[in-house]
Design an enzyme around this catalytic site. Structure first.
Site, PDB file in Angstrom:
ATOM      1  N   GLU A   1     -18.985  38.980  15.663  1.00  0.00           N
ATOM      2  CA  GLU A   1     -20.000  38.940  14.611  1.00  0.00           C
ATOM      3  C   GLU A   1     -20.417  40.391  14.418  1.00  0.00           C
ATOM      4  O   GLU A   1     -21.440  40.823  14.919  1.00  0.00           O
ATOM      5  CB  GLU A   1     -21.170  38.040  15.025  1.00  0.00           C
ATOM      6  CG  GLU A   1     -21.915  37.431  13.838  1.00  0.00           C
ATOM      7  CD  GLU A   1     -22.923  38.380  13.211  1.00  0.00           C
ATOM      8  OE1 GLU A   1     -22.522  39.500  12.820  1.00  0.00           O
ATOM      9  OE2 GLU A   1     -24.084  37.991  13.091  1.00  0.00           O
TER      10      GLU A   1
ATOM     11  N   GLU B   1     -21.064  47.904   9.610  1.00  0.00           N
ATOM     12  CA  GLU B   1     -21.375  48.109  11.027  1.00  0.00           C
ATOM     13  C   GLU B   1     -20.139  48.511  11.824  1.00  0.00           C
ATOM     14  O   GLU B   1     -20.128  48.415  13.048  1.00  0.00           O
ATOM     15  CB  GLU B   1     -22.015  46.847  11.614  1.00  0.00           C
ATOM     16  CG  GLU B   1     -23.401  46.573  11.062  1.00  0.00           C
ATOM     17  CD  GLU B   1     -24.078  45.373  11.718  1.00  0.00           C
ATOM     18  OE1 GLU B   1     -23.470  44.768  12.626  1.00  0.00           O
ATOM     19  OE2 GLU B   1     -25.210  45.055  11.324  1.00  0.00           O
TER      20      GLU B   1
END
EC number: 2.1.1.321
Length: 683
Positions: free
Chosen positions: A144, A153
């Protein structure tokens, strides 16, 4: 151990030296994070669990022993799902130390310590082998690592490294793939957040600098709750286009790439904005899908699963382009390691293989003015309020001083006939942007920009003139909470000796307003989860609570409430007023009171905002823009963030006068802080 840290005070403008624990930044990050939002995201959690179960079944069907690698484990939730689904062992990687500690505690509390190993490292530092962090390569990769832009990210470099060093060839991946979607639209509302518009002031047209109009804009993504943008605020030029997919079960490249989609324009208009989102398939067949599509794309908008950790993205084209209905167009998306950007072309050409350069601001305006700030400067109604207020107070002999960051007020004052206009612009970049505006409109001699702070200002800087009009929006780039703009008051105090005895102050006062609210969804980011998909995650709740308690008082936090629907349970109430015609007082200002609940519901907290009294007759609100409806519906200023004071737990209210919202506020002049406490009390 404690250390002294220098922290810029957004209200007083001073550099405060404060003694902080070495854990201060950790606690700040945890307190301001929205980890709870992920745990409350039932759609996400169920889809991950279903995908993990399917992946474990596929590995077992091949006669293999399921070994899982969970990158970015957070609470350890996905690892516990994997072990419960039948995984033999799970390596869970978490780089953020407090989070890794919480994951260890949660894993232990749920009885999985013998099956899950928490590794507090970045995944690219993890080693495999007899003496390594992992004994063997995993055959199931669970991650995730995504943000609103999918790759922001560092998902691509992390996947690239994992396939090279941490997982087996042909591994199962959950999610299995991600797909990026985009829709080209015309939207006056959104385009106002990207470009400065011409502004009409008393027969004068203030034009934007050419450098600003030709600039590609800020390089960062604009992430918003797209579901809150009304469908009548944009016109679709393209259908929803599938731009590209990434298969996470195979080696992933983080190299820059571009993808092109051809389509025929659905309508004529101005191509300005790309709306974008993604979905993830948790299984190879695409039967288990978690989508970020906005609510208005659903047949039943009420079925939309709300989440704040993943939203939707708005990308602004480098320049708006006129298109005709039925015209063949090509929309191209490019990406590097961490970001996406879009471009449009009309002409036929082969797919571009090498990603063009990422657009960046060359005019400085997009670095000085945030996107909401662009929207604010382009707000005609707001501009008219300030122009009307200035028109009512300015005289031919007025000597004006403006105190706001990157403000057009001094330009307005000059156009309205002021004798002299000075403006404090302590930021060199903001000063250059306003200089561009003045130069473009042949007003270079109309406003004198001073690159100094208020406390440094002298009579010599003002050419020997005393100030007859001190003005501000007020707007300051350092402001986070609504009351941080009280910095204007401190500047007013600093220049008090330079004011004429009868000087006019605009705004003359500010009032802090409060209203108790029931949030439709925003409460999820702060309220405890307890259990998630059958797992006890209360240590996470406790960690967040400890970090919130680490501060000396329960604090409000900034949120753009136009993106987060709520219902008012009380009438809006003025809770504190600040008189700018006077200097900042030496003694604290206190305000206590109560307002009855008029609505029945679950009260999650209190919304707070400033309203500025420009003159006796003209006010501008940074919060509610209309009266609250009978049902409690609120319409919020989309260009400023409001403050939200969350209660520790939701409180049921009857709305029949039996409960009050009690408040107690104290403004501390020396620190600029407002200590506040709200509670629900019996009448």
């Amino acid at each position: 151990m404690k250390t002294f840290c220098g922290r810029a005070n957004p209200t007083t403008g001073a550099l405060d030296w404060v003694e902080e624990s070495e854990e201060y930044d950790y606690h700040q990050e945890i307190a301001r994070s929205c980890y709870a939002d992920m745990l409350h995201d039932k759609d996400r959690n169920e889809k991950y669990y279903e995908g993990i179960r399917a992946a474990v079944r596929r590995v077992k069907a091949r006669g293999e022993r399921p070994v899982v690698l969970d990158i970015g484990t957070g609470t350890g939730l996905l690892s516990m799902m994997a072990v419960t689904a039948g995984a033999d062992f799970c390596y869970a990687i978490e780089v953020f130390k407090p989070m890794a500690q919480a994951a260890s505690c949660i894993v232990e509390r749920n009885g999985f310590s013998d099956k899950i190993k928490i590794i507090n490292k970045h995944s690219t530092e993890v080693t495999v082998g007899p003496d390594g962090d992992m004994q063997e390569r995993a055959n199931i990769l669970v991650t995730e690592l995504f943000d609103t832009e999918l790759i922001g990210e560092g998902a691509l470099p992390s996947y690239e490294h994992a396939h090279m060093h941490l997982v087996q060839t042909g591994c199962e991946a959950v999610p299995h793939r991600a797909t990026i979607y985009a829709q080209l639209v015309e939207s006056d509302m959104l385009w106002k957040w990207a470009q400065m518009r011409p502004i009409d002031v008393d027969g004068h047209r203030l034009m934007p600098p050419g450098a600003v109009q030709e600039c590609a804009g800020a390089p960062s993504v604009c992430d918003i709750q797209l579901s809150q943008v009304p469908t009548d605020a944009f016109t679709a030029i393209s259908p929803v286009c599938t731009m590209f997919s990434v298969d996470f079960s195979k080696p992933v490249s983080s190299a820059a790439q571009s993808y092109t989609v051809r389509f025929k324009s659905q309508t004529g208009g101005r191509a300005q904005v790309v709306l974008s989102w993604w979905d993830i398939d948790m299984d190879p067949e695409g039967n288990i899908v978690c989508t970020m599509a906005p609510s208005w794309s659903y047949a039943d908008p009420h079925a939309y699963p709300w989440r704040d950790h993943w939203m939707q993205s708005v990308y602004f084209l480098p320049a708006e382009e006129n298109v005709s209905e039925g015209e063949e167009l090509m929309l191209m998306v490019s990406h590097d390691d961490y970001s996406l950007w879009y471009s449009l072309t009309h002409s036929e050409q082969n797919d571009v293989r090498v990603a063009p350069f990422r657009p960046c601001c060359t005019c400085q305006a997009h670095l000085v003015w945030t996107r909401p700030r662009f929207g604010e400067l382009n707000d005609e109604q707001r501009t008219e309020s300030y122009v009307s207020a200035l028109r009512s107070i300015l005289k031919p002999d007025s000597v004006c001083l403006s105190v706001s960051d990157g403000s057009l007020l001094p330009v307005f004052a000059h156009l309205l006939g002021s004798k002299k206009v000075f403006s404090l612009e302590s930021s060199g970049m903001a000063k250059q942007v306003i200089e561009q505006v003045l130069h473009t409109n042949s007003l270079k001699d109309g406003v004198q920009l001073l690159g100094i702070r208020a406390e440094q200002l002298s009579l010599a800087d003002l050419d020997g003139n005393q100030i007859s009009v001190l003005m501000g929006e007020p707007y300051f780039s350092t402001s986070l909470l609504p009351w941080h703009s009280l910095f204007f008051w401190y500047c007013r105090t600093a220049v008090a000796q330079l004011l004429q005895p009868d000087a006019t102050i605009l705004p003359r006062a500010a009032t802090l307003y409060a209203v108790a609210v029931e949030f439709q969804d925003l409460w999820r980011i702060r309220f405890p989860c307890g259990t998630c998909e059958g797992f006890d995650v209360s240590p996470m709740d406790e960690m967040i609570q400890r970090s919130l308690d680490f501060r000396e008082s329960w604090e409000a936090e900034p949120h753009p409430l136009w993106e987060y629907p709520c219902r008012a349970l009380t009438k809006p109430c003025p809770v504190m007023t600040f008189d700018f015609t006077q200097c900042v007082p030496e003694q604290p200002i206190s305000s206590d009171g109560a307002v009855p609940f008029t609505g029945r519901g679950r009260c999650h907290g209190v919304a707070l905002w400033m309203e500025y009294q420009l003159t006796d007759d003209i006010s501008v609100s940074m919060g509610l823009t209309k009266a609250v409806s009978q049902e409690g519906a609120c319409e919020w200023n989309p260009h400023r963030k409001q403050g939200v004071f969350f209660f520790r737990s939701a409180k049921e209210t009857s709305g029949d006068g039996r409960e009050d919202l009690s408040y107690s506020l104290t403004f501390e002049p020396h620190s600029g802080d407002i200590k506040m406490d709200f509670s629900i009390t019996e009448s």
